[in-house]
Design a protein around this motif. Structure first.
Motif, PDB file in Angstrom:
ATOM      1  N   ARG A  82       0.505  -1.304   0.041  1.00 56.86           N
ATOM      2  CA  ARG A  82       0.152   0.118   0.001  1.00 56.86           C
ATOM      3  C   ARG A  82       0.900   1.625  -0.070  1.00 56.86           C
ATOM      4  NH1 ARG A  82      -3.402  -3.473   2.688  1.00 56.86           N
ATOM      5  NH2 ARG A  82      -5.418  -3.365   2.176  1.00 56.86           N
ATOM      6  N   ARG A  83       2.026   1.033   0.663  1.00 57.06           N
ATOM      7  CA  ARG A  83       2.709   3.245   1.068  1.00 57.06           C
ATOM      8  C   ARG A  83       4.938   2.336   0.767  1.00 57.06           C
ATOM      9  NH1 ARG A  83       4.676   4.469   7.037  1.00 57.06           N
ATOM     10  NH2 ARG A  83       4.467   2.313   7.637  1.00 57.06           N
ATOM     11  N   LEU A  84       4.780   1.022   0.151  1.00 55.08           N
ATOM     12  CA  LEU A  84       6.054   0.971   0.442  1.00 55.08           C
ATOM     13  C   LEU A  84       6.727   1.150  -0.593  1.00 55.08           C
ATOM     14  CD1 LEU A  84       8.186  -0.626   2.735  1.00 55.08           C
ATOM     15  CD2 LEU A  84       8.131  -2.419   1.159  1.00 55.08           C
ATOM     16  N   HIS A  85       7.861   1.610  -1.088  1.00 55.14           N
ATOM     17  CA  HIS A  85       8.415   2.198  -2.459  1.00 55.14           C
ATOM     18  C   HIS A  85       9.805   1.053  -2.044  1.00 55.14           C
ATOM     19  CE1 HIS A  85       7.296   5.974  -3.270  1.00 55.14           C
ATOM     20  NE2 HIS A  85       6.124   5.725  -2.323  1.00 55.14           N
ATOM     21  N   GLN A  86      10.240   0.693  -3.375  1.00 54.91           N
ATOM     22  CA  GLN A  86      11.039  -0.210  -3.119  1.00 54.91           C
ATOM     23  C   GLN A  86      12.250  -0.066  -4.627  1.00 54.91           C
ATOM     24  OE1 GLN A  86       8.725  -4.156  -3.329  1.00 54.91           O
ATOM     25  NE2 GLN A  86       9.772  -4.663  -1.188  1.00 54.91           N
ATOM     26  N   LEU A  87      13.581  -0.773  -4.391  1.00 56.14           N
ATOM     27  CA  LEU A  87      14.573  -0.234  -4.985  1.00 56.14           C
ATOM     28  C   LEU A  87      14.770  -1.938  -5.446  1.00 56.14           C
ATOM     29  CD1 LEU A  87      16.231   1.193  -7.524  1.00 56.14           C
ATOM     30  CD2 LEU A  87      18.310   0.173  -6.379  1.00 56.14           C
TER      31      LEU A  87
END
Ligand code: TYD
Length: 139
Positions: A58-63
């Motif tokens: 829902r809100r996590l950003h990732q590389l």
């Protein structure tokens, strides 16, 4: 950003400090990635033929980086799918929140390095694809 689409994902060239004694790649919060880094985890020893992921955040950003070996990252926004083949430790895919992901086609010895914007929170996961599609269309 829950109205994100697969086109908000970007393949980033992270750069490389080259040296005859070996190469080095750097990821710093708010520099190479557009978020403050709160967590790093990595997947390894994935048996041949296995898939990982199969969820959205829902809100996590990732590389996501293939620190060793290779794998496919398949991303969906509920309408469109996009596949990245990751095979270089100096390349990464930035994924904003609100996208479904699957990881498969792992090579032997592959390491999937994930650099994330938040600490682990099971409540941030959507693990059912139909629920993800409903959530997405309600945004
Ligand atoms: P999960 O994110 O579902 O793995 P994948 O997407 O790679 O298939 O996580 C697998 C298990 O590990 C799940 O029970 C939650 C746990 N886990 C943590 O406790 N902390 C973490 O930071 C992560 C990523 C997973």
């Amino acid at each position: 950003m829950s109205n994100s689409t697969v086109y908000d994902c970007t393949l980033l060239h992270l750069g490389k400090v080259q040296n005859p004694a070996g190469n080095l790649t750097i990821v710093e919060g708010s520099l190479q990635v557009p978020f403050d880094v709160q967590r790093v985890y990595y997947l390894y020893d994935v048996p041949g033929g296995e898939a990982r992921g199969g969820h959205a955040h829902r809100r996590l950003h990732q590389l996501i980086v293939a620190a060793s070996g290779s794998f496919d990252l398949i991303i969906s926004d509920g309408r469109t799918r996009r596949t990245f083949h990751l095979a270089r430790p100096y390349m990464g895919v930035y994924m904003p929140a609100g996208l479904w992901r699957e990881l498969d086609n792992f090579s032997s010895g592959a390491i999937c390095l994930v650099i994330a914007s938040h600490l682990y929170d099971e409540a941030d996961y959507i693990r059912d694809y139909q629920q993800f599609v409903s959530w997405k269309s309600a945004q």
